[in-house]
Design an enzyme around this catalytic site. Structure first.
Site, mmCIF file in Angstrom:
data_model
loop_
_atom_site.group_PDB
_atom_site.id
_atom_site.type_symbol
_atom_site.label_atom_id
_atom_site.label_comp_id
_atom_site.label_asym_id
_atom_site.label_seq_id
_atom_site.Cartn_x
_atom_site.Cartn_y
_atom_site.Cartn_z
ATOM 1 N N HIS A 1 0.715 4.696 7.013
ATOM 2 C CA HIS A 1 0.741 5.288 5.676
ATOM 3 C C HIS A 1 1.103 6.764 5.774
ATOM 4 C CE1 HIS A 1 -2.091 1.833 5.485
ATOM 5 N NE2 HIS A 1 -1.369 1.571 4.390
ATOM 6 N N GLY B 1 -1.999 -4.112 0.798
ATOM 7 C CA GLY B 1 -2.176 -5.307 1.618
ATOM 8 C C GLY B 1 -1.233 -6.455 1.318
ATOM 9 N N ASN C 1 3.871 -5.493 5.996
ATOM 10 C CA ASN C 1 2.671 -6.274 6.304
ATOM 11 C C ASN C 1 3.018 -7.650 6.866
ATOM 12 O OD1 ASN C 1 0.799 -4.296 5.506
ATOM 13 N ND2 ASN C 1 1.019 -4.883 3.359
ATOM 14 N N ASP D 1 -2.242 7.659 10.188
ATOM 15 C CA ASP D 1 -2.529 6.403 10.892
ATOM 16 C C ASP D 1 -1.271 5.743 11.432
ATOM 17 O OD1 ASP D 1 -1.328 5.512 8.583
ATOM 18 O OD2 ASP D 1 -2.975 4.219 7.940
ATOM 19 N N SER E 1 0.809 -1.217 0.000
ATOM 20 C CA SER E 1 0.000 0.000 0.000
ATOM 21 C C SER E 1 0.843 1.267 0.000
ATOM 22 C CB SER E 1 -0.941 0.012 1.215
ATOM 23 O OG SER E 1 -0.198 -0.063 2.422
#
Length: 252
Positions: A229, A106, A136, A226, A76
């Site tokens: 990101h 993802g 991830n 967040d 992402s």
């Protein structure tokens, strides 16, 4: 007698070099880094989410229809850079350099590996590749060794499939607000491991995430709303580091 021995020797040479002789398979390009673990990694597999499938298919089409010099693989952090968080910056900095975005939101390392084997490299061989993957994996509670090994597997596949391309391996960027946040130490450990994959010629490693932090080592909401990101401001911080690294892939 001497002529007989010479004839036998000549026959032996013919037998060793004749067309029927099995040839040894060509050796694959070696990586500078050793394996980081002997654990069995997750098998390469496709994503099932519709958005990920659509993005994968878009990349497969793009590599066959759009001109490019550099493929930018990742998750992402790559896809959102191009399509959501900072598309204007992408157009200003990446497009003129011939960079084609190939990130899928993802993705973990096994998904990236599957994509490399199933169409994302089916276009003309790139001059350069950027690989920015692995955060991830940590987010799914993998060990630092397994995460680093997954990155290494992707890197090895790239060296196998596009051996003439120069590769920029990007370190994982900071996550979490505070310097002692959950992922900060594992990210540093993974980066310390995968930096050994750089060989100074075919593979370059760069850890550019430090520019995202303030003087106290915090990842602020202005840079990362967040704490994973990045906002446009976050990508603006990365550009002065990333641009010359990509230029170097292109021999500029």
């Amino acid at each position: 007698m001497r002529l007989g021995l010479l004839a036998i020797a000549a026959l032996a040479v013919i037998c060793r070099c004749g067309p029927g002789q099995a040839q040894a398979p060509p050796s694959q390009p070696a990586l500078a880094c050793p394996h980081f673990t002997q654990d069995q990694l997750p098998a390469p597999e496709p994503r099932e989410a519709s958005a990920a499938v659509k993005r994968f298919e878009q990349i497969n089409t793009a590599v066959k229809t759009q001109p490019y010099r550099v493929l930018f693989f990742g998750d992402s952090l790559t896809e959102r850079f191009e399509t959501w968080d900072a598309p204007q910056l992408w157009r200003e900095h990446m497009v003129p350099r011939g960079v084609l975005g190939a990130g899928v939101n993802g993705d973990r390392t096994e998904h990236q590996l599957w994509r490399l084997d199933n169409g994302n490299l089916d276009g003309p061989p790139p001059q350069g590749v950027v690989l920015w993957i692995g955060t991830n994996d940590l987010g799914h509670d993998r060990s630092v060794e397994d995460t680093a090994e997954g990155i290494r597997a992707d890197l090895a596949r790239l060296r196998e499939k596009v051996p003439a391309a120069r590769i920029l391996l990007l370190g994982l960027t900071p996550r979490g607000a505070a310097p002692d946040a959950k992922f900060r130490a594992p990210i540093r450990e993974v980066n310390n491991m995968i930096r050994s994959c750089a060989d100074g010629t075919s593979v370059t490693f760069a850890d550019i995430g430090g520019v995202l932090l303030d003087s106290q080592g915090r990842l602020t909401p202005e840079i990362s709303p967040d704490r994973l990101h990045f906002s446009r401001l976050g990508y603006e911080r990365l550009m002065p580091k990333l641009d010359p690294l990509i230029d170097r892939l292109l021999g500029r």
